[in-house]
Design an enzyme around this catalytic site. Structure first.
Site, PDB file in Angstrom:
ATOM      1  N   ILE A  51       0.619  -0.962  -0.024  1.00 18.88           N
ATOM      2  CA  ILE A  51      -0.041  -0.365  -0.162  1.00 18.88           C
ATOM      3  C   ILE A  51       1.161   1.050   0.406  1.00 18.88           C
ATOM      4  O   ILE A  51       1.436   1.259   1.292  1.00 18.88           O
ATOM      5  CB  ILE A  51      -1.310   0.089   0.991  1.00 18.88           C
ATOM      6  CG1 ILE A  51      -1.515  -0.875   1.108  1.00 18.88           C
ATOM      7  CG2 ILE A  51      -1.734   0.885   1.560  1.00 18.88           C
ATOM      8  CD1 ILE A  51      -2.389  -1.522   3.099  1.00 18.88           C
ATOM      9  N   TYR A  56       5.362   8.777   0.135  1.00 20.65           N
ATOM     10  CA  TYR A  56       6.142   7.719  -0.407  1.00 20.65           C
ATOM     11  C   TYR A  56       6.612   7.001   1.408  1.00 20.65           C
ATOM     12  O   TYR A  56       7.074   5.632   1.003  1.00 20.65           O
ATOM     13  CB  TYR A  56       7.655   8.011  -1.220  1.00 20.65           C
ATOM     14  CG  TYR A  56       7.740   8.658  -2.337  1.00 20.65           C
ATOM     15  CD1 TYR A  56       5.924   9.072  -3.469  1.00 20.65           C
ATOM     16  CD2 TYR A  56       9.134   8.902  -2.839  1.00 20.65           C
ATOM     17  CE1 TYR A  56       5.741   9.209  -3.661  1.00 20.65           C
ATOM     18  CE2 TYR A  56       8.589   9.461  -4.409  1.00 20.65           C
ATOM     19  CZ  TYR A  56       7.317   9.013  -4.531  1.00 20.65           C
ATOM     20  OH  TYR A  56       7.126  10.003  -6.205  1.00 20.65           O
ATOM     21  N   CYS A  61       4.338  -2.843   2.797  1.00 21.25           N
ATOM     22  CA  CYS A  61       5.147  -3.575   2.218  1.00 21.25           C
ATOM     23  C   CYS A  61       4.181  -4.620   2.366  1.00 21.25           C
ATOM     24  O   CYS A  61       3.119  -4.651   3.586  1.00 21.25           O
ATOM     25  CB  CYS A  61       6.545  -4.348   2.951  1.00 21.25           C
ATOM     26  SG  CYS A  61       7.394  -3.102   2.339  1.00 21.25           S
ATOM     27  N   GLU A  63       3.922  -8.194   2.806  1.00 23.90           N
ATOM     28  CA  GLU A  63       4.075  -8.946   3.946  1.00 23.90           C
ATOM     29  C   GLU A  63       3.840  -8.125   4.974  1.00 23.90           C
ATOM     30  O   GLU A  63       3.223  -8.904   5.851  1.00 23.90           O
ATOM     31  CB  GLU A  63       5.622  -9.357   4.330  1.00 23.90           C
ATOM     32  CG  GLU A  63       6.123  -9.839   2.865  1.00 23.90           C
ATOM     33  CD  GLU A  63       7.228  -8.537   1.530  1.00 23.90           C
ATOM     34  OE1 GLU A  63       6.023  -7.814   1.418  1.00 23.90           O
ATOM     35  OE2 GLU A  63       8.066  -9.374   1.326  1.00 23.90           O
ATOM     36  N   CYS A  99      11.991  -7.912   1.459  1.00 19.72           N
ATOM     37  CA  CYS A  99      12.476  -6.719   1.985  1.00 19.72           C
ATOM     38  C   CYS A  99      13.492  -6.796   3.916  1.00 19.72           C
ATOM     39  O   CYS A  99      12.894  -6.922   3.875  1.00 19.72           O
ATOM     40  CB  CYS A  99      12.594  -5.345   2.084  1.00 19.72           C
ATOM     41  SG  CYS A  99      11.549  -4.696   3.436  1.00 19.72           S
ATOM     42  N   CYS A 102      10.519  -5.599   6.516  1.00 20.00           N
ATOM     43  CA  CYS A 102      10.392  -7.011   6.279  1.00 20.00           C
ATOM     44  C   CYS A 102      10.698  -8.694   7.201  1.00 20.00           C
ATOM     45  O   CYS A 102      10.099  -8.863   8.081  1.00 20.00           O
ATOM     46  CB  CYS A 102       9.112  -7.235   4.924  1.00 20.00           C
ATOM     47  SG  CYS A 102       8.260  -6.370   4.826  1.00 20.00           S
TER      48      CYS A 102
HETATM   49  N1  THU Z   1       7.848  -3.980  -1.387  1.00 22.81           N
HETATM   50  C1  THU Z   1       6.826  -4.958  -0.597  1.00 22.81           C
HETATM   51  O1  THU Z   1       5.662  -5.379  -0.632  1.00 22.81           O
HETATM   52  N2  THU Z   1       7.526  -5.309  -0.483  1.00 22.81           N
HETATM   53  C2  THU Z   1       9.114  -6.123  -0.392  1.00 22.81           C
HETATM   54  O2  THU Z   1       9.156  -6.978   0.516  1.00 22.81           O
HETATM   55  C3  THU Z   1       9.784  -5.638  -1.268  1.00 22.81           C
HETATM   56  C4  THU Z   1       8.396  -4.247  -1.707  1.00 22.81           C
HETATM   57  C5  THU Z   1       6.855  -3.172  -2.274  1.00 22.81           C
HETATM   58  C6  THU Z   1       7.390  -2.411  -1.399  1.00 22.81           C
HETATM   59  C7  THU Z   1       6.370  -1.294  -2.533  1.00 22.81           C
HETATM   60  O3  THU Z   1       5.466  -0.931  -3.035  1.00 22.81           O
HETATM   61  C8  THU Z   1       7.027  -1.646  -3.651  1.00 22.81           C
HETATM   62  O4  THU Z   1       7.121  -2.771  -3.565  1.00 22.81           O
HETATM   63  C9  THU Z   1       8.592  -0.819  -4.271  1.00 22.81           C
HETATM   64  O5  THU Z   1       9.439  -1.239  -3.475  1.00 22.81           O
END
Ligand code: THU
Length: 147
Positions: A51, A56, A61, A63, A99, A102
């Site tokens: 979301i 920004y 994320c 997860e 990431c 997470c």
């Molecule tokens: N994102 C995730 O949802 N999970 C991750 O582990 C890596 C990145 C999302 C965050 C952002 O909305 C988009 O991916 C680009 O970074």
């Protein structure tokens, strides 16, 4: 301790839910869509998507959306998470690893050698790892306890 391995059917079911969750992704800035399906110790599946936010920084994320949904409902025991992520569109073109932030949130609630992380490009194209493999030598809640 050996982690309880999930069956292929369980893994496929989780990936399917993660793919469905990814369709809810709110990602007008990065156009990178992520879905996650978190399996609880008692067999429930809690989903999440990424979301984003015009400012920004407040973006979340997929997860963490799933974890925070679960924890805010009082569920704190987890077995596995399936993650699917790729640039906008139905096609999954890459394995999307969680990431660092997470991984650390997972570390708060999950036993690193037990918790399984599944990254997938399709229901029958996936990799399974433990949190310990993705976050070795980690810092967690027990570090703050005097024992
Ligand atoms: N994102 C995730 O949802 N999970 C991750 O582990 C890596 C990145 C999302 C965050 C952002 O909305 C988009 O991916 C680009 O970074």
């Amino acid at each position: 301790m050996e982690s309880d391995r999930l069956s292929q059917e369980e893994i496929k079911g989780l990936i399917k839910k993660a793919i469905e969750a990814r369709r809810k992704s709110y990602s007008p800035y990065s156009h990178y869509q992520v879905g996650a399906a978190l399996l609880t110790a008692d067999g429930q599946i809690i989903t999440g998507c990424n979301i984003e936010n015009a400012a920004y920084g407040p973006s979340n994320c997929a997860e963490r959306t799933a974890f925070f949904k679960a924890v805010s409902e009082g569920i704190c025991d987890f077995s596995a998470i399936a993650i699917v992520g790729s640039p906008e569109g139905e096609e999954l073109t890459q394995y999307a690893y969680p990431c660092g932030v997470c991984r650390q949130v997972m570390r708060e609630f999950c036993e690193p050698s037990q918790f399984q992380i599944i990254v997938a490009k399709a229901e029958d194209d996936y990799r399974v790892m433990t949190l310990a493999e993705l976050l070795p030598e980690s810092f967690g809640p027990e570090n703050l306890r005097e024992e």
